[in-house]
Design a protein around this motif. Structure first.
Motif, PDB file in Angstrom:
ATOM      1  N   TRP A  65       0.845  -1.198   0.000  1.00 47.56           N
ATOM      2  CA  TRP A  65       0.000   0.000   0.000  1.00 47.56           C
ATOM      3  C   TRP A  65       0.881   1.249   0.000  1.00 47.56           C
ATOM      4  O   TRP A  65       1.025   1.957   0.986  1.00 47.56           O
ATOM      5  CB  TRP A  65      -0.919  -0.034   1.211  1.00 47.56           C
ATOM      6  N   VAL A  70       0.265   1.468  -5.778  1.00 45.77           N
ATOM      7  CA  VAL A  70      -0.923   2.002  -6.444  1.00 45.77           C
ATOM      8  C   VAL A  70      -0.682   2.098  -7.952  1.00 45.77           C
ATOM      9  O   VAL A  70      -1.567   1.784  -8.760  1.00 45.77           O
ATOM     10  CB  VAL A  70      -1.296   3.392  -5.865  1.00 45.77           C
ATOM     11  N   PRO A 132      -1.347   6.804  -0.248  1.00 45.72           N
ATOM     12  CA  PRO A 132      -2.641   6.141  -0.508  1.00 45.72           C
ATOM     13  C   PRO A 132      -3.545   6.221   0.709  1.00 45.72           C
ATOM     14  O   PRO A 132      -3.103   6.064   1.847  1.00 45.72           O
ATOM     15  CB  PRO A 132      -2.230   4.694  -0.805  1.00 45.72           C
TER      16      PRO A 132
END
Length: 251
Positions: A65, A70, A132
């Motif tokens: 993450w 992403v 994120p």
């Protein structure tokens, strides 16, 4: 010499060929690709998309993450979109299958390519300050949902689906009102809109998200009005009745 090259790039590429004798060269087009719809070009394009998916999945898994993770998910989603565009036509509307069915340049004038490139530039510029979060999850969910809606639209319509506005009715073109079309008149357009804007939200590209929303909204409103004029011409009161009964998120 030219005949050897034409044979190498022809539809029988991949089959056993004897090495030519004399001055002719033996062409082995491993990395060459053009716009002709041959098994060679299809295989190379599918292979490239598969590699991109693999790289994206690896980035998402290894980086987790994070900003790079992403971006890996973004690569997977874009590659999946192009692969499903071609596969949907190949399986359900093979007579209209072409290299353009991969939809790398749907508007011919490179607008899609430039827009996606612009979004990547924006993402790279703001790379260091993007963590994120919830907005990433919202964008990811929207992109996945948009992809599902678009693919369902293509699969449901089968031979009645066309990547381009049909200006004349052909024998296998019928009015589709069942499945997802019972809830939305233009599900393929809505699906693409949600997918593309969702990707920008996932990347936290503020400028691209706004521009994609505005430009695509204008494009699809204009396109649906043109398309519905032809649908009324093709199906008459049947389409008018369907339009009155079924709403669309595209006004």
């Amino acid at each position: 010499m030219e005949s050897a090259r034409e044979e190498a790039f022809g539809p029988n590429v991949g089959q056993f060929r004897r090495q030519p004798t004399g001055p002719q060269r033996w062409y082995t087009p491993v990395a060459a690709i053009d716009t002709t719809h041959t098994s060679h070009n299809i295989a190379l394009t599918a292979c490239a998309l598969g590699i991109a998916m693999g790289v994206g999945l690896s980035m998402a898994y290894v980086c987790g993450w994070s900003t790079w993770g992403v971006f890996g998910m973004y690569v997977v989603l874009v590659s999946t979109y192009h692969m499903l565009e071609y596969l949907s036509v190949a399986l359900y509307n093979p007579e209209r299958l072409e290299m353009g069915s991969f939809m790398f340049n749907p508007d011919v004038d490179n607008g899609y390519i430039m827009a996606m490139g612009m979004s990547l530039v924006e993402y790279a510029v703001g790379y260091g300050g993007r963590t994120p979060g919830v907005i990433t999850v919202v964008g990811l969910g929207a992109a996945v949902a948009g992809q599902i809606v678009r693919t369902l639209a293509m699969v449901t319509a089968k031979t009645s689906f066309n990547h381009y506005v049909a200006t004349r009715q052909v024998a296998d073109h019928s009015l589709v009102t069942h499945g997802i079309y019972a809830y939305e008149r233009h599900p393929s357009y809505v699906g693409f809109y949600v997918w593309s804007v969702g990707l920008q939200v996932m990347l936290q590209n503020v400028c691209s998200a706004v521009l994609f929303s505005a430009v695509l909204g204008y494009f699809f409103v204009k396109r649906t009005k043109k398309e519905e004029l032809f649908l009324i011409r093709f199906f008459g009161h049947k389409y008018l009745e369907y339009r009155n009964q079924t709403r669309s998120l595209i006004p």
